[in-house]
Design a protein around this motif. Structure first.
Motif, PDB file in Angstrom:
ATOM      1  N   ARG A  19       0.832  -1.219   0.000  1.00 32.87           N
ATOM      2  CA  ARG A  19       0.000   0.000   0.000  1.00 32.87           C
ATOM      3  C   ARG A  19       0.859   1.258   0.000  1.00 32.87           C
ATOM      4  O   ARG A  19       0.515   2.246  -0.655  1.00 32.87           O
ATOM      5  CB  ARG A  19      -0.951  -0.006   1.193  1.00 32.87           C
ATOM      6  N   LEU A  20       1.966   1.228   0.722  1.00 33.65           N
ATOM      7  CA  LEU A  20       2.881   2.370   0.719  1.00 33.65           C
ATOM      8  C   LEU A  20       3.455   2.574  -0.680  1.00 33.65           C
ATOM      9  O   LEU A  20       3.516   3.703  -1.167  1.00 33.65           O
ATOM     10  CB  LEU A  20       3.997   2.160   1.742  1.00 33.65           C
ATOM     11  N   ALA A  21       3.855   1.487  -1.330  1.00 30.29           N
ATOM     12  CA  ALA A  21       4.362   1.585  -2.699  1.00 30.29           C
ATOM     13  C   ALA A  21       3.297   2.146  -3.634  1.00 30.29           C
ATOM     14  O   ALA A  21       3.585   3.018  -4.467  1.00 30.29           O
ATOM     15  CB  ALA A  21       4.840   0.220  -3.188  1.00 30.29           C
ATOM     16  N   ASP A  22       2.062   1.683  -3.488  1.00 26.26           N
ATOM     17  CA  ASP A  22       0.963   2.197  -4.309  1.00 26.26           C
ATOM     18  C   ASP A  22       0.746   3.690  -4.066  1.00 26.26           C
ATOM     19  O   ASP A  22       0.541   4.456  -5.008  1.00 26.26           O
ATOM     20  CB  ASP A  22      -0.339   1.442  -4.013  1.00 26.26           C
ATOM     21  N   GLN A  23       0.808   4.099  -2.807  1.00 23.29           N
ATOM     22  CA  GLN A  23       0.607   5.509  -2.465  1.00 23.29           C
ATOM     23  C   GLN A  23       1.699   6.371  -3.097  1.00 23.29           C
ATOM     24  O   GLN A  23       1.411   7.445  -3.647  1.00 23.29           O
ATOM     25  CB  GLN A  23       0.613   5.692  -0.946  1.00 23.29           C
ATOM     26  N   ILE A  24       2.931   5.919  -3.040  1.00 23.93           N
ATOM     27  CA  ILE A  24       4.028   6.666  -3.657  1.00 23.93           C
ATOM     28  C   ILE A  24       3.810   6.767  -5.156  1.00 23.93           C
ATOM     29  O   ILE A  24       3.983   7.838  -5.750  1.00 23.93           O
ATOM     30  CB  ILE A  24       5.389   6.015  -3.323  1.00 23.93           C
ATOM     31  N   ASP A  25       3.413   5.656  -5.793  1.00 17.94           N
ATOM     32  CA  ASP A  25       3.131   5.679  -7.236  1.00 17.94           C
ATOM     33  C   ASP A  25       2.051   6.701  -7.578  1.00 17.94           C
ATOM     34  O   ASP A  25       2.198   7.499  -8.507  1.00 17.94           O
ATOM     35  CB  ASP A  25       2.694   4.300  -7.728  1.00 17.94           C
ATOM     36  N   VAL A  26       0.963   6.685  -6.824  1.00 24.17           N
ATOM     37  CA  VAL A  26      -0.145   7.607  -7.086  1.00 24.17           C
ATOM     38  C   VAL A  26       0.295   9.058  -6.909  1.00 24.17           C
ATOM     39  O   VAL A  26      -0.010   9.918  -7.740  1.00 24.17           O
ATOM     40  CB  VAL A  26      -1.354   7.281  -6.170  1.00 24.17           C
ATOM     41  N   GLU A  27       1.041   9.336  -5.869  1.00 22.94           N
ATOM     42  CA  GLU A  27       1.496  10.705  -5.632  1.00 22.94           C
ATOM     43  C   GLU A  27       2.472  11.162  -6.710  1.00 22.94           C
ATOM     44  O   GLU A  27       2.439  12.325  -7.123  1.00 22.94           O
ATOM     45  CB  GLU A  27       2.113  10.815  -4.244  1.00 22.94           C
ATOM     46  N   CYS A  28       3.309  10.263  -7.199  1.00 27.38           N
ATOM     47  CA  CYS A  28       4.234  10.617  -8.281  1.00 27.38           C
ATOM     48  C   CYS A  28       3.487  10.883  -9.583  1.00 27.38           C
ATOM     49  O   CYS A  28       3.809  11.805 -10.313  1.00 27.38           O
ATOM     50  CB  CYS A  28       5.274   9.525  -8.473  1.00 27.38           C
ATOM     51  N   ILE A  29       2.469  10.060  -9.857  1.00 30.67           N
ATOM     52  CA  ILE A  29       1.674  10.277 -11.056  1.00 30.67           C
ATOM     53  C   ILE A  29       0.961  11.617 -10.971  1.00 30.67           C
ATOM     54  O   ILE A  29       0.938  12.392 -11.928  1.00 30.67           O
ATOM     55  CB  ILE A  29       0.667   9.127 -11.257  1.00 30.67           C
ATOM     56  N   ALA A  30       0.410  11.931  -9.810  1.00 33.48           N
ATOM     57  CA  ALA A  30      -0.271  13.214  -9.621  1.00 33.48           C
ATOM     58  C   ALA A  30       0.712  14.372  -9.779  1.00 33.48           C
ATOM     59  O   ALA A  30       0.386  15.381 -10.420  1.00 33.48           O
ATOM     60  CB  ALA A  30      -0.950  13.252  -8.254  1.00 33.48           C
ATOM     61  N   ALA A  31       1.884  14.237  -9.214  1.00 31.41           N
ATOM     62  CA  ALA A  31       2.874  15.300  -9.299  1.00 31.41           C
ATOM     63  C   ALA A  31       3.355  15.504 -10.729  1.00 31.41           C
ATOM     64  O   ALA A  31       3.545  16.636 -11.180  1.00 31.41           O
ATOM     65  CB  ALA A  31       4.065  14.995  -8.389  1.00 31.41           C
ATOM     66  N   SER A  32       3.519  14.415 -11.467  1.00 30.68           N
ATOM     67  CA  SER A  32       3.960  14.550 -12.854  1.00 30.68           C
ATOM     68  C   SER A  32       2.849  15.132 -13.720  1.00 30.68           C
ATOM     69  O   SER A  32       3.116  15.847 -14.684  1.00 30.68           O
ATOM     70  CB  SER A  32       4.454  13.211 -13.420  1.00 30.68           C
TER      71      SER A  32
END
Length: 74
Positions: A57-70
């Protein structure tokens, strides 16, 4: 036992960065390693599954936040 090569990016102030993709890959590899422990000690199956789920879940959260930031950078 896992072995992971992490590319580090040196900052001018002496700090270091690790690419987010490498961090999420590492978290998922650790979660997978945890899951393999259940085969050798099934008595801790629920605890191991819970710990692995937290890492996933932490990995998923980081992925989502990176996608949002990009997406914000576009």
């Amino acid at each position: 036992m896992i072995s992971v090569d992490l590319p580090l990016v040196a900052l001018g102030e002496g700090g270091m960065l690790i690419p987010a993709e490498q961090v999420t890959d590492l978290l998922r590899e650790i979660a997978g390693e945890y899951r393999s422990w259940v085969e050798s000690d099934p008595t801790e199956a629920q605890s191991v599954a819970d710990a692995a789920l937290v890492l996933d879940r932490l990995a998923d959260q980081i992925d989502v936040e990176c996608i949002a930031a990009s997406g914000d950078a576009d």
